[in-house]
Design an enzyme around this catalytic site. Structure first.
Site, PDB file in Angstrom:
ATOM      1  N   CYS A  43       0.827  -1.211   0.000  1.00 42.89           N
ATOM      2  CA  CYS A  43       0.000   0.000   0.000  1.00 42.89           C
ATOM      3  C   CYS A  43       0.863   1.263   0.000  1.00 42.89           C
ATOM      4  O   CYS A  43       0.522   2.259  -0.647  1.00 42.89           O
ATOM      5  CB  CYS A  43      -0.934   0.004   1.201  1.00 42.89           C
ATOM      6  SG  CYS A  43      -2.108  -1.368   1.238  1.00 42.89           S
ATOM      7  N   ARG A 120      -7.942  -4.258  -3.266  1.00 41.97           N
ATOM      8  CA  ARG A 120      -7.472  -3.093  -4.029  1.00 41.97           C
ATOM      9  C   ARG A 120      -8.436  -2.834  -5.198  1.00 41.97           C
ATOM     10  O   ARG A 120      -8.335  -3.450  -6.250  1.00 41.97           O
ATOM     11  CB  ARG A 120      -6.049  -3.333  -4.541  1.00 41.97           C
ATOM     12  CG  ARG A 120      -5.070  -3.653  -3.449  1.00 41.97           C
ATOM     13  CD  ARG A 120      -3.649  -3.859  -3.958  1.00 41.97           C
ATOM     14  NE  ARG A 120      -2.849  -4.510  -2.939  1.00 41.97           N
ATOM     15  CZ  ARG A 120      -2.327  -3.884  -1.882  1.00 41.97           C
ATOM     16  NH1 ARG A 120      -2.504  -2.585  -1.741  1.00 41.97           N
ATOM     17  NH2 ARG A 120      -1.624  -4.555  -0.986  1.00 41.97           N
TER      18      ARG A 120
END
Length: 206
Positions: A43, A120
Site C-alpha cells: 500500500c 485493491r
C-alpha cells in the site's frame, strides 16, 4: 453495488481533508480507490505512485480519493510517515471507513481475501457521477499506475470524440470508428476514407 453505466453510489465520509460527499465533487472525474491497510508495504508503494501521478490526473480534471478501514488518525500518521521516510507528500483525501459503510456500498470487501480489510479496487466515476470502469486487484498485488492513467485518458477520449479505443491503445494511437448498423451505413463506411480492415473494423487518427 456499483454498476458500470449507472450513478455511482453516494457516500458521506470523514477524510484526512475533512468531511466529503461524492456529490461535493460534481463536475470532476473521480478515481476512488481502496487499500487493505495503512502502514503496509504494498500500500505504501501504491500511495507513493498515486501521489506521483496526482498532478497529471488533476490536469485531466480528476480527483483521487483513497479509502481503507482505518481511522483518520491512522491515515494522518501514515501520511506523515511517508513524508518523513520517503519524502513524498500525499495530496489527496483518504476516507476513514471504520464502519465499512462505503466499503460495503462499493463492494470493496471480498470475504475470500479478508472480512475486515478492503481489496485493491479502483472506481472511475465521470464528471456526471456515472460509474465508467472498475478494476479489482488482490491484496497481494500492487496496481499498475500507467494502466489507471491510460484508462482515464481512453474514457475521456471516447467521450470527447465519440469513438472507441483498441487493445493497448495509448494517446496518439489510432482509434476505432463505431461500427455501421445498417447495410446502407456499411456501403457508406467503405467510401469514407478510413483505414478499414473490413466493414466492421475501421481506424482513424484524431
Amino acid at each position: 453495488m456499483p454498476v458500470i453505466g449507472e450513478k455511482a453510489p453516494e457516500f458521506d465520509a470523514l477524510t484526512t481533508h475533512g468531511p466529503l460527499k461524492l456529490s461535493d465533487l460534481a463536475g470532476k472525474w473521480v478515481i476512488l480507490f481502496s487499500h487493505p491497510a495503512d502502514f503496509t508495504p504494498v500500500c505504501t508503494t501504491e500511495f507513493i505512485a498515486f501521489a506521483g501521478m496526482a498532478d497529471e490526473l488533476a490536469k485531466l480534471n480528476v480527483q483521487l480519493v483513497g479509502l481503507s478501514i482505518d481511522s483518520v488518525h491512522s491515515h494522518l500518521a501514515w501520511v506523515r510517515n511517508i513524508k518523513e521516510k520517503m519524502g513524498v507528500d500525499i495530496p489527496f483525501p483518504i476516507i476513514a471507513d471504520l464502519d465499512m459503510k462505503v466499503a460495503k456500498r462499493y463492494g470493496m470487501l471480498h470475504p475470500g481475501q479478508s472480512s475486515t480489510s478492503t481489496i485493491r479496487t479502483v472506481f472511475f466515476i465521470d464528471d456526471k457521477g456515472i460509474m465508467r470502469a472498475m478494476l479489482y486487484y488482490p491484496m497481494s498485488s500492487g496496481r499498475s499506475m500507467p494502466e489507471i492513467l491510460r484508462l482515464t485518458k481512453a474514457l475521456q477520449t471516447a467521450d470527447k470524440h465519440h469513438i472507441a479505443t483498441p487493445a493497448n491503445w495509448e494517446p496518439g494511437d489510432k482509434v476505432i470508428v463505431p461500427a455501421p448498423k445498417t447495410p446502407k451505413e456499411i456501403e457508406k463506411r467503405m467510401q469514407e476514407g478510413y483505414e478499414c480492415k473490413d466493414w466492421y473494423l475501421c481506424f482513424k487518427k484524431l
